[in-house]
Design a protein around this motif. Structure first.
Motif, PDB file in Angstrom:
ATOM      1  N   MET A 266      24.652  -6.001  58.049  1.00 34.53           N
ATOM      2  CA  MET A 266      24.365  -4.909  57.122  1.00 34.53           C
ATOM      3  C   MET A 266      24.142  -5.512  55.741  1.00 34.53           C
ATOM      4  N   GLU A 267      22.913  -5.564  55.317  1.00 36.50           N
ATOM      5  CA  GLU A 267      22.606  -6.241  54.050  1.00 36.50           C
ATOM      6  C   GLU A 267      22.709  -5.263  52.880  1.00 36.50           C
ATOM      7  N   ILE A 268      23.458  -5.659  51.867  1.00 32.73           N
ATOM      8  CA  ILE A 268      23.560  -4.853  50.652  1.00 32.73           C
ATOM      9  C   ILE A 268      22.717  -5.524  49.572  1.00 32.73           C
ATOM     10  N   ARG A 269      21.817  -4.755  48.981  1.00 30.99           N
ATOM     11  CA  ARG A 269      21.008  -5.281  47.866  1.00 30.99           C
ATOM     12  C   ARG A 269      21.315  -4.445  46.629  1.00 30.99           C
ATOM     13  N   ASN A 270      20.827  -4.908  45.497  1.00 31.70           N
ATOM     14  CA  ASN A 270      21.087  -4.161  44.264  1.00 31.70           C
ATOM     15  C   ASN A 270      19.785  -3.822  43.551  1.00 31.70           C
ATOM     16  N   MET A 271      19.724  -2.579  43.124  1.00 33.42           N
ATOM     17  CA  MET A 271      18.513  -2.023  42.517  1.00 33.42           C
ATOM     18  C   MET A 271      18.150  -2.702  41.204  1.00 33.42           C
ATOM     19  N   PHE A 272      19.130  -3.337  40.580  1.00 34.80           N
ATOM     20  CA  PHE A 272      18.879  -3.930  39.262  1.00 34.80           C
ATOM     21  C   PHE A 272      18.703  -5.451  39.327  1.00 34.80           C
ATOM     22  N   ASP A 273      18.728  -5.984  40.542  1.00 38.61           N
ATOM     23  CA  ASP A 273      18.591  -7.435  40.703  1.00 38.61           C
ATOM     24  C   ASP A 273      17.145  -7.890  40.590  1.00 38.61           C
ATOM     25  N   ALA A 274      17.035  -9.168  40.293  1.00 38.93           N
ATOM     26  CA  ALA A 274      15.749  -9.859  40.414  1.00 38.93           C
ATOM     27  C   ALA A 274      14.660  -9.215  39.581  1.00 38.93           C
ATOM     28  N   ILE A 275      15.048  -8.838  38.380  1.00 39.08           N
ATOM     29  CA  ILE A 275      14.040  -8.339  37.451  1.00 39.08           C
ATOM     30  C   ILE A 275      13.929  -9.369  36.334  1.00 39.08           C
ATOM     31  N   SER A 276      12.773  -9.941  36.197  1.00 32.59           N
ATOM     32  CA  SER A 276      12.591 -10.923  35.127  1.00 32.59           C
ATOM     33  C   SER A 276      12.120 -10.203  33.866  1.00 32.59           C
ATOM     34  N   ALA A 277      12.470 -10.757  32.741  1.00 31.55           N
ATOM     35  CA  ALA A 277      12.067 -10.151  31.454  1.00 31.55           C
ATOM     36  C   ALA A 277      10.563 -10.298  31.253  1.00 31.55           C
ATOM     37  N   ASN A 278      10.025  -9.434  30.446  1.00 29.91           N
ATOM     38  CA  ASN A 278       8.617  -9.521  30.049  1.00 29.91           C
ATOM     39  C   ASN A 278       7.659  -9.572  31.232  1.00 29.91           C
ATOM     40  N   LEU A 279       7.793  -8.613  32.090  1.00 30.65           N
ATOM     41  CA  LEU A 279       6.892  -8.536  33.227  1.00 30.65           C
ATOM     42  C   LEU A 279       5.468  -8.266  32.730  1.00 30.65           C
ATOM     43  N   PRO A 280       4.519  -9.091  33.151  1.00 35.05           N
ATOM     44  CA  PRO A 280       3.147  -8.827  32.715  1.00 35.05           C
ATOM     45  C   PRO A 280       2.559  -7.595  33.410  1.00 35.05           C
TER      46      PRO A 280
ATOM     47  N   ARG B   8       8.596   6.604  52.748  1.00 36.62           N
ATOM     48  CA  ARG B   8       8.570   5.286  52.105  1.00 36.62           C
ATOM     49  C   ARG B   8       9.394   5.369  50.829  1.00 36.62           C
ATOM     50  N   VAL B   9      10.314   4.426  50.673  1.00 36.72           N
ATOM     51  CA  VAL B   9      11.139   4.366  49.464  1.00 36.72           C
ATOM     52  C   VAL B   9      10.716   3.116  48.696  1.00 36.72           C
ATOM     53  N   GLU B  10      10.404   3.318  47.439  1.00 42.94           N
ATOM     54  CA  GLU B  10       9.936   2.199  46.620  1.00 42.94           C
ATOM     55  C   GLU B  10      10.779   2.061  45.350  1.00 42.94           C
ATOM     56  N   ARG B  11      10.872   0.839  44.889  1.00 38.36           N
ATOM     57  CA  ARG B  11      11.345   0.575  43.529  1.00 38.36           C
ATOM     58  C   ARG B  11      10.143   0.123  42.713  1.00 38.36           C
ATOM     59  N   ILE B  12       9.942   0.749  41.582  1.00 36.01           N
ATOM     60  CA  ILE B  12       8.859   0.347  40.685  1.00 36.01           C
ATOM     61  C   ILE B  12       9.499  -0.056  39.358  1.00 36.01           C
ATOM     62  N   VAL B  13       9.147  -1.232  38.887  1.00 36.98           N
ATOM     63  CA  VAL B  13       9.672  -1.720  37.607  1.00 36.98           C
ATOM     64  C   VAL B  13       8.512  -1.814  36.618  1.00 36.98           C
ATOM     65  N   SER B  14       8.625  -1.068  35.547  1.00 34.76           N
ATOM     66  CA  SER B  14       7.616  -1.073  34.489  1.00 34.76           C
ATOM     67  C   SER B  14       8.230  -1.688  33.244  1.00 34.76           C
ATOM     68  N   SER B  15       7.392  -2.263  32.431  1.00 35.28           N
ATOM     69  CA  SER B  15       7.883  -2.757  31.123  1.00 35.28           C
ATOM     70  C   SER B  15       6.778  -2.524  30.102  1.00 35.28           C
ATOM     71  N   GLY B  16       6.661  -1.257  29.760  1.00 37.66           N
ATOM     72  CA  GLY B  16       5.682  -0.879  28.736  1.00 37.66           C
ATOM     73  C   GLY B  16       4.339  -0.435  29.286  1.00 37.66           C
TER      74      GLY B  16
ATOM     75  N   GLN C 250      10.717  -1.665  25.220  1.00 33.67           N
ATOM     76  CA  GLN C 250      11.849  -2.511  24.820  1.00 33.67           C
ATOM     77  C   GLN C 250      12.681  -3.004  26.002  1.00 33.67           C
ATOM     78  N   CYS C 251      12.533  -2.341  27.123  1.00 30.34           N
ATOM     79  CA  CYS C 251      13.357  -2.736  28.270  1.00 30.34           C
ATOM     80  C   CYS C 251      12.627  -2.342  29.557  1.00 30.34           C
ATOM     81  N   GLU C 252      13.149  -2.808  30.665  1.00 30.72           N
ATOM     82  CA  GLU C 252      12.562  -2.421  31.947  1.00 30.72           C
ATOM     83  C   GLU C 252      12.838  -0.943  32.231  1.00 30.72           C
ATOM     84  N   THR C 253      11.845  -0.302  32.770  1.00 36.21           N
ATOM     85  CA  THR C 253      12.002   1.060  33.282  1.00 36.21           C
ATOM     86  C   THR C 253      11.956   0.958  34.805  1.00 36.21           C
ATOM     87  N   ILE C 254      12.995   1.449  35.455  1.00 34.96           N
ATOM     88  CA  ILE C 254      13.080   1.343  36.912  1.00 34.96           C
ATOM     89  C   ILE C 254      12.992   2.728  37.523  1.00 34.96           C
TER      90      ILE C 254
END
Lengths: 107, 107
Positions: free
Chosen positions: A1-15, A29-37, A96-100
Motif C-alpha cells: 500500500m503506497e502512500i504518497r504526498n500531494m505536496f512532494d516533488a514540486i520544484s521551485a520556479n516551474l517553467p 481520472r484524478v489529477e494533480r496540477i501544479v501551476s506557478s503563475g 509567488q508560490c505554487e498553486t496546487i
C-alpha cells in the motif's frame, strides 16, 4: 500500500504547468496540477466532455466561468463542480508560490 | 456555480465524526470526513465493496491496513488507494485538532 504526498516533488520556479495523473479508471481520472503563475492563453476556454470537480490545495487562482462577470478568486480549500461543457478558463494563478489543484474528471 | 470550502463549517470539539457527501454520481462518491480524536472501534475493520482513494487535508491519523505491522502515520497531503475489500481501520486521529479526510469512493 503506497502512500504518497500531494505536496512532494514540486520544484521551485516551474517553467510550465505540471499535470500528473494520480488515479485512472474507466470514467474517472484524478489529477494533480501544479501551476506557478501560468494562466490560460487569452481567449482560450476549456470545453470538456468530462465533468470536473476541482479543489485548490495550495496557492490561489482566478477562475473565469463563461457567462459570469470577471474571475472568481479561489483560495486554499475552495472547491466547485464544473459540469461537462461548462466553458471556463484560468485567469491567473499565484506568481509567488505554487498553486496546487486536485481535479476529479468523471463521466 | 457554487464555490464551497473544505475547511468551512467545522465546529470545535465534535462529539462524533462527521461525514458529508460532496458529490454523488453512479459509481462515484466524494466525501469529506471530519474526525476529532475518534478511531475505529477495537477489532473493527472496514471491508468495502467500493475502492477508496483517500487524502488527508488536515490533522493527522493512524491507518491500519490488514496484514501490515502497526499503523501507518498519515500527515497532511498524504494519499493512498485502498482497493475494495482491503480491510483497514483508523487506529487514531489527532486529539488536538480536526482531522479532515477527502475520500473518493468508486467502483
Amino acid at each position: 500500500m503506497e502512500i504518497r504526498n500531494m505536496f512532494d516533488a514540486i520544484s521551485a520556479n516551474l517553467p510550465e504547468e505540471i499535470t500528473q495523473t494520480l488515479l485512472e479508471r474507466e470514467g474517472l481520472r484524478v489529477e494533480r496540477i501544479v501551476s506557478s503563475g501560468q494562466a490560460s492563453p487569452p481567449d482560450f476556454w476549456y470545453d470538456q466532455d468530462e465533468h470536473e470537480w476541482v479543489m485548490l490545495l495550495a496557492g490561489s487562482a482566478g477562475l473565469e466561468i463563461e457567462g459570469e462577470d470577471g474571475a472568481r478568486s479561489l483560495k486554499v480549500g475552495d472547491f466547485l463542480l464544473l459540469p461537462a461543457h461548462q466553458r471556463h478558463r484560468v485567469a491567473w494563478t499565484d506568481a509567488q508560490c505554487e498553486t496546487i489543484w486536485l481535479v476529479i474528471f468523471f463521466r
